[in-house]
Enzyme design. Structure first.
Site, PDB file in Angstrom:
ATOM      1  CG  HIS A 109      -2.069  -0.975   1.119  1.00  0.00           C
ATOM      2  ND1 HIS A 109      -2.512  -1.513  -0.072  1.00  0.00           N
ATOM      3  CD2 HIS A 109      -2.856  -1.513   2.091  1.00  0.00           C
ATOM      4  CE1 HIS A 109      -3.524  -2.349   0.171  1.00  0.00           C
ATOM      5  NE2 HIS A 109      -3.745  -2.367   1.456  1.00  0.00           N
ATOM      6  CG  HIS A 183      -7.898  -0.109   2.106  1.00  0.00           C
ATOM      7  ND1 HIS A 183      -8.568  -0.717   3.147  1.00  0.00           N
ATOM      8  CD2 HIS A 183      -6.884  -0.948   1.773  1.00  0.00           C
ATOM      9  CE1 HIS A 183      -7.980  -1.863   3.444  1.00  0.00           C
ATOM     10  NE2 HIS A 183      -6.954  -2.031   2.613  1.00  0.00           N
ATOM     11  CD  GLU A 321      -8.514  -3.360  -0.476  1.00  0.00           C
ATOM     12  OE1 GLU A 321      -7.362  -2.940  -0.744  1.00  0.00           O
ATOM     13  OE2 GLU A 321      -8.738  -4.260   0.352  1.00  0.00           O
TER      14      GLU A 321
END
Length: 358
Positions: A109, A183, A321
């Protein structure tokens, strides 16, 4: 102003004194999307239920201090690369790039200080029939060791009575990789309901998924067919119906934490549908992305207090996602995350809400 469908206020303050602003976009009835400039976070999403009520359906925090204290990606814009890259390493145009490893042994991420931890700028507010806010962020060359400057432009827009659209674009001045997503953690019974999402019925428009190793990196194999596995959501099934089956992939993910393989044509199309039995809320997710990460909140462990002071525990929410597949920089057989000067990265996702009989 009278008739305005947008309001803006200060949600909090960073340690260096900069204000974190909150922008509220309104649809019909009580439908609202609340966005904060720190992390371009979707801080709240107020959606109708079958009885005519409205409630927040995304996990997060009531005050900014919660977002600053813990990095849990609640509602955040994730980048420069969403999901994982094996060992934080890839080769781009013959050059080896080593990213910080923040999800041992992989990069996750965006690294140690990703887009979810940045203060985005408000570039434009549109108070028209489809209220919108556009946020921008410039990621410098070398930030988190990613090559190239990346100019990102993101727009949240209410595109229907109870519909929120998210569009993201990115441009670079030298070859790089980019893979962005939102997210949000969804619970369609309500963010403070205390009801797990295991009874939510999920449909995913995918015939294949990516099997993963115990560190959540895709295995060196072709995508697996969902048919005959606990990963088959082509027809609506409760999330918890098969989550405890004796399946190695469920063990590796500690539940569902896998990428489903969607169409690769870049067209906006239905990817998933989630409906909650008690509230009657239904959410359809449309995207132009080639993958959809389905995550059943396996790592929520009761250590974080969120909205209403409630402790968030395993399966209290579900993430859907949309993004390019994980570890794609190391997999030429996967959709490519490469972005070159003169090209435009485009991500479009729509969250469409409706109600059914409870």
């Amino acid at each position: 102003m009278a008739g305005s469908r947008i309001t803006k206020d200060v949600f909090g303050t960073l340690p260096d004194g900069r204000n974190v602003e909150r922008i509220v976009l309104r649809g019909e009835g009580g439908f609202e999307a609340r966005i904060i400039t720190h992390g371009a976070v979707l801080q709240a999403l107020i959606a109708p239920d079958a009885k005519g009520g409205y409630d927040d359906v995304v996990l997060g925090h009531d005050a900014f201090a919660g977002y600053l204290a813990e990095r849990k990606f609640f509602g955040a814009t994730v980048g420069r690369y969403a999901n994982r890259i094996a060992k934080g390493q890839f080769v781009l145009d013959g050059e080896t790039v080593q990213l910080p490893v923040n999800n041992d042994p992989n990069a996750l991420h965006g690294g140690l200080d990703g887009f979810d931890r940045k203060l985005w700028e408000i570039a434009e507010i549109d108070d028209g029939a489809e209220p919108a806010v556009t946020l921008t962020y410039v990621s410098a060359n070398g930030e988190e060791h990613y090559p190239g400057r990346l100019d990102v432009r993101l727009t949240y827009r209410v595109t229907g009575p109870t519909e929120l659209s998210l569009s993201m674009e990115a441009r670079t001045d030298r070859p790089t990789i980019v893979n962005l997503t939102n997210h949000s953690f969804f619970n369609l019974e309500g963010a403070t309901s205390g009801t797990p999402i295991l009874d939510h019925r999920l449909t995913v428009a995918a015939e294949h998924f990516l099997a993963i190793d115990p560190t959540a990196i895709p295995l060196p194999e072709l995508p697996r067919a969902v048919a005959g596995t606990p990963f088959d959501f082509r027809d609506a099934r409760p999330v918890g119906e098969r989550i405890r089956e004796n399946d190695q992939q469920l063990r590796n993910g500690k539940g569902y934490d896998h990428t489903y393989c969607l169409a690769r044509d870049g067209e906006l199309r239905l990817a998933a549908r989630l409906d909650a039995p008690r509230s009657g809320r239904v959410m359809e997710l449309l995207t132009n992305q080639p993958g959809l990460q389905v995550y059943s909140g396996n790592y929520l462990d009761g250590t974080i207090a969120g909205k209403g002071g409630r402790l968030y525990r395993q399966s209290d929410a579900m993430c859907l996602e949309p993004h390019i597949w994980p570890d794609a920089p190391n997999r030429p057989d996967f959709p490519s995350p490469r972005l070159a000067p003169g090209e435009v990265y485009r991500h479009h996702t729509v969250y469409r809400f409706a109600v059914s009989s409870p």
